[in-house]
Every structure is written in C-alpha cells, then in structure tokens.
Write an enzyme that holds these catalytic residues in place. Structure first.
Site, PDB file in Angstrom:
ATOM      1  N   SER A 134       0.694  -0.871   0.007  1.00  0.00           N
ATOM      2  CA  SER A 134      -0.349  -0.116   0.070  1.00  0.00           C
ATOM      3  C   SER A 134       0.797   1.668  -0.168  1.00  0.00           C
ATOM      4  CB  SER A 134      -0.594  -0.264   1.220  1.00  0.00           C
ATOM      5  OG  SER A 134      -1.510   1.404   1.649  1.00  0.00           O
ATOM      6  N   GLU A 185      -0.082   3.881   1.764  1.00  0.00           N
ATOM      7  CA  GLU A 185       0.387   4.503   2.626  1.00  0.00           C
ATOM      8  C   GLU A 185       1.523   3.821   3.177  1.00  0.00           C
ATOM      9  OE1 GLU A 185      -1.992   5.756   4.836  1.00  0.00           O
ATOM     10  OE2 GLU A 185      -2.150   5.802   6.346  1.00  0.00           O
ATOM     11  N   TYR A 217      -1.188   0.385  10.571  1.00  0.00           N
ATOM     12  CA  TYR A 217      -1.694   0.213   9.332  1.00  0.00           C
ATOM     13  C   TYR A 217      -0.523   0.084   8.529  1.00  0.00           C
ATOM     14  CZ  TYR A 217      -3.969  -0.759   4.721  1.00  0.00           C
ATOM     15  OH  TYR A 217      -3.884  -1.199   3.126  1.00  0.00           O
TER      16      TYR A 217
HETATM   17  O1  G4F Z   1     -10.533   6.980   2.969  1.00  0.00           O
HETATM   18  P1  G4F Z   1      -9.820   6.587   3.543  1.00  0.00           P
HETATM   19  O2  G4F Z   1     -10.376   5.848   4.944  1.00  0.00           O
HETATM   20  O3  G4F Z   1      -8.057   6.211   2.902  1.00  0.00           O
HETATM   21  P2  G4F Z   1      -7.119   6.224   3.095  1.00  0.00           P
HETATM   22  O4  G4F Z   1      -7.015   6.276   4.916  1.00  0.00           O
HETATM   23  O5  G4F Z   1      -5.693   7.136   2.255  1.00  0.00           O
HETATM   24  O6  G4F Z   1      -6.755   4.352   3.130  1.00  0.00           O
HETATM   25  C1  G4F Z   1      -6.871   4.414   2.201  1.00  0.00           C
HETATM   26  O7  G4F Z   1      -6.314   3.568   0.740  1.00  0.00           O
HETATM   27  C2  G4F Z   1      -4.597   3.154   1.250  1.00  0.00           C
HETATM   28  C3  G4F Z   1      -3.248   3.181   0.369  1.00  0.00           C
HETATM   29  O8  G4F Z   1      -3.366   4.336   0.084  1.00  0.00           O
HETATM   30  C4  G4F Z   1      -5.292   1.563   1.605  1.00  0.00           C
HETATM   31  F1  G4F Z   1      -3.809   0.772   1.523  1.00  0.00           F
HETATM   32  C5  G4F Z   1      -6.138   1.622   2.368  1.00  0.00           C
HETATM   33  O9  G4F Z   1      -5.884  -0.161   2.130  1.00  0.00           O
HETATM   34  C6  G4F Z   1      -7.158   2.221   1.913  1.00  0.00           C
HETATM   35  O10 G4F Z   1      -8.244   1.868   1.225  1.00  0.00           O
HETATM   36  O11 G4F Z   1      -9.064   8.451   3.573  1.00  0.00           O
HETATM   37  C7  G4F Z   1      -8.353   8.890   3.079  1.00  0.00           C
HETATM   38  C8  G4F Z   1      -7.700  10.413   3.489  1.00  0.00           C
HETATM   39  C9  G4F Z   1      -8.199  10.151   5.004  1.00  0.00           C
HETATM   40  O12 G4F Z   1      -6.415  11.232   4.885  1.00  0.00           O
HETATM   41  C10 G4F Z   1      -8.339  10.366   6.114  1.00  0.00           C
HETATM   42  O13 G4F Z   1      -7.474  10.943   7.470  1.00  0.00           O
HETATM   43  O14 G4F Z   1      -9.677  11.187   3.829  1.00  0.00           O
HETATM   44  C11 G4F Z   1      -9.823  12.262   5.371  1.00  0.00           C
HETATM   45  N1  G4F Z   1     -10.718  11.781   5.884  1.00  0.00           N
HETATM   46  C12 G4F Z   1     -11.532  13.165   6.392  1.00  0.00           C
HETATM   47  N2  G4F Z   1     -12.436  12.972   7.241  1.00  0.00           N
HETATM   48  C13 G4F Z   1     -11.206  10.254   6.292  1.00  0.00           C
HETATM   49  C14 G4F Z   1     -12.719  11.582   6.653  1.00  0.00           C
HETATM   50  N3  G4F Z   1     -11.451   9.120   5.741  1.00  0.00           N
HETATM   51  C15 G4F Z   1     -12.427   8.455   6.181  1.00  0.00           C
HETATM   52  N4  G4F Z   1     -12.664   7.359   6.201  1.00  0.00           N
HETATM   53  N5  G4F Z   1     -13.863   9.056   6.725  1.00  0.00           N
HETATM   54  C16 G4F Z   1     -13.658  10.737   7.049  1.00  0.00           C
HETATM   55  O15 G4F Z   1     -14.930  10.682   7.414  1.00  0.00           O
END
Ligand code: G4F
Length: 358
Positions: free
Chosen positions: A135, A137, A158
């Site tokens: 990933s 990440e 993670y």
């Molecule tokens: O959609 P996210 O949860 O994805 P994140 O953390 O980038 O991880 C995903 O991508 C990775 C690859 O880089 C994978 F390995 C992993 O399994 C997954 O698929 O969050 C994206 C961004 C983050 O910065 C988070 O802090 O959105 C921001 N965010 C802001 N508000 C939020 C929210 N994320 C989530 N999930 N929920 C919120 O309410």
C-alpha cells in the site's frame, strides 16, 4: 510454472484470492474472463458479506470457502485442499483510521497473515506465485511524488503492518527464491468501495442528502491529498504484473493528486450544491497521525507493463456518485434535476394540503 491458463485438456491455472472486498470482486471477474479457476477465501461474518460476488455463479471455475488470516490451520487446510498456482493476498484489516483502535489485530492479519501464507507456499507448493497487496500508506510522511525508491515512513499501525509484510515478501523472494511480488497500490475506489472510506462516504451521503434523509456529512482531515484511481483498472495491472516472468515491486497509481476538499467540490458540483453547506468537520473523524499527501510516480509500471490507468479523478467521482444516486434515489445522475423538482413539488403539495386541512 506455466503463466497462461490452459483450457481444453490442459490443467487450468488455479488462482486463490484471499478476501471478498472491492478489489477481490473485480479480480475474480477478470481472472474468470481470462480462463483461470478462482477460489475465493473469505472470513466468516454473522451478516452476509458476499454481495460483491453474489452475481458470479459458484461452480467448477468459481468456488468460495472460509479461512482466516489469523488462523494458520485454515491457511494450511486451504493450501492442501486447493494447491493453488497463484495466490493474490487481498485480505486485510484495510481501514487506516481503525488500525489506531485495533493495532494488535491489524498487525496480526496484515503482517503475520502474510507470513503464514508465505510459509504455506514454502511448505506445500514453492512454485506457487504470490501477490501481496502492498500500500502507498507505507510511504507515510515521505513527501510526494513517491516511487519504488522513496523511503518508507509509515505513520499508522496499518502502514507499519503493510511495510513489515512488504519486507517479508522481499525476504522470502530473495531468501527462498519464491515468486513473490509487491504491488504498491495507491488509493483505488469504485462503486463497490466500502462505506467507511472517505470517497464512498461522500458520494453515498450526497445521495441521501438529495433524498432528504440526511442533512450533514461529518468528516475529518479534508486537506489530505490522495492519488485516486479505479479498483478495476488496478486489478488489470496486477494480473499483468503476475503474468510476468519475474517477481517485482511496482507502484500502481494514476500520477495525479487531489485533496478530499477537491473530491467534495467535484462531487457536490455535479448535483448543483455547495459542499460547504453540508460538511461538518469533527474531531471524531481525525486520526492521531495522517498521511498528508500521496502522489504516485508510476513510471516503472508504465515502462514494464502495457497497462495504463483508464479512469481518472473526474470520471471516478461521477461513476461513484451516479451509482449511489441510482441506489438511493432510483434515478441516474443526469436525471437528478427532475428528481429534485418532483420531490420539491411533492413536499410543497403536502404542505399546502396540511395547511388546508388545518
Ligand atoms: O478513504 P480513506 O480512509 O483512505 P486512506 O486512509 O488513504 O487508506 C486507503 O488507501 C490506502 C492506500 O494508500 C490503502 F492501503 C488503505 O487500505 C485504504 O484503502 O481516507 C483518505 C483520507 C485520509 O487522509 C483521511 O484522514 O481522507 C481523510 N478523511 C477525512 N475525513 C476521512 C474522513 N477518511 C475517512 N475514512 N472518513 C472520514 O470521515
């Protein structure tokens, strides 16, 4: 080992996919189209968790079975039963934010689970190819753009779990000569994305706002930037990667980056609404530590694969939003103005009727 699946008298290539999520479902469809036999291993859940593959009929070429990445016995049994030619390890505790709440089980599934799979390959079938869903990440706070030579500086349990697994894959490749490949995938989404990732949370919430069943969306860090591609596109890339003659570590990305704020602007503007009227920033959604910016330099992938990313940011947002509007409002994105007008007329008439009644 023959790379190409053979039919008509020859043994088909048996692919074992761990996990039944977004990526696994597209991967299964693509592998079946290419003539592979596919075994999908999923975890037992008390509520049905097979919706993404329910449309694929089970039979000789597609079978599902139970396993658990934290259960060595289940992994050994699966190897002895199916003797796969290739394993795609897509199963994981994949939510970065939640990994801060369940760090120990995240490491157990995402790191020790990979160790268990690699050991099973070594023990039962050393010719079996292994794909590890690594990933972006893992790059953590390393500044963008990131490629295969960028230092890894993970900033979540993670990220750490995936980085340790990445190194296990390299170690087993170099140490035991296994065909073990790491695909370093940047964020990839689709209409099948889990509901608690930010893209799908936004598109589903917009559909609910249009229907009138939701007023606000609660989000955390909307300044974070991600390189968002399409899951189906990326599964095509990893199949090509695994059909190569040698194992590798390769970044798969679109080479473009957008903030969560950009995603909000784009999605809300497609339905003629201003995102600022609906978004509430809440501490509850903030992570103790968050990757600030990801932008994948995919030059290596472009040089060794025929693959090219087909779906970029705007098309991705449109596809996801259209899907959620269809699910929730039962109209397509292009018919949303008519839907809203009809809904407003209905509400107006209802109010007039109620006033007349009073
Ligand atoms: O959609 P996210 O949860 O994805 P994140 O953390 O980038 O991880 C995903 O991508 C990775 C690859 O880089 C994978 F390995 C992993 O399994 C997954 O698929 O969050 C994206 C961004 C983050 O910065 C988070 O802090 O959105 C921001 N965010 C802001 N508000 C939020 C929210 N994320 C989530 N999930 N929920 C919120 O309410």
């Amino acid at each position: 080992m023959a790379n190409k699946p053979k039919c008509g008298g020859y043994k088909m290539t048996t692919a074992l996919i761990t996990g039944g999520g977004q990526d696994s479902s597209y991967l299964a469809e693509l592998l079946l189209e290419k003539g592979y036999k596919v075994i999908m291993l999923i975890r037992r859940a008390s509520y049905p968790n097979t919706q993404r593959v329910d449309h694929i009929p089970e039979g000789d070429n597609f079978q599902m079975d139970y396993f658990d990445l934290s259960d060595t016995i289940s992994i050994d049994n699966a190897f002895q039963k199916y003797m796969p030619d290739i394993v795609f390890n897509m199963a994981a505790q994949s939510h970065v934010g939640i990994s801060f709440k369940v760090p120990e089980s995240t490491i157990n599934f995402n790191t020790l689970g990979v160790l268990r799979l690699l050991e099973a390959i070594r023990k039962y079938k050393p010719t079996c190819k292994f794909y590890q869903a690594s990933s972006s990440e893992m790059f953590g706070i390393s500044p963008p753009p990131q490629n295969e030579n960028t230092p890894f500086m993970p900033c979540s349990p993670y990220g750490v779990s995936k980085l340790a697994a990445f190194h296990l894959v390299r170690t087993y490749r170099e140490g035991y000569g296994l065909f073990a490949t790491n695909g370093i995938l940047f964020n990839h989404e689709s209409e099948r994305r889990g509901l608690n990732f930010v893209t799908r949370k936004i598109t589903l919430s917009i559909a609910e706002i249009l229907k009138g069943t939701r007023k606000k969306i609660e989000l955390g860090n909307i300044d974070a930037k991600r390189d968002w591609g399409h899951s189906r596109d990326y599964m095509k890339a990893i199949i090509e990667l695994m059909e190569m003659d040698k194992p590798n570590d390769v970044v798969i990305s679109t080479g473009e980056t957008y903030s969560v704020r950009d995603f909000l602007k784009e999605a809300f503007s497609l339905v003629g609404l201003n995102w600022e009227d609906y978004v509430v920033i809440s501490d509850k959604q903030l992570r103790p530590f968050d990757v600030p910016a990801l932008l994948g330099d995919n030059s290596k992938a472009l040089s060794i694969l025929k693959w090219r990313p087909e779906i970029k940011f705007k098309e991705l947002v449109r596809e996801m939003l259209d899907n959620d509007i269809r699910q929730v409002c039962h109209v397509s994105l292009k018919d949303i103005d008519g839907y809203r007008k009809a809904l407003a007329d209905f509400v107006d008439k209802k109010i007039v009727k109620e006033l007349e009644h009073d």
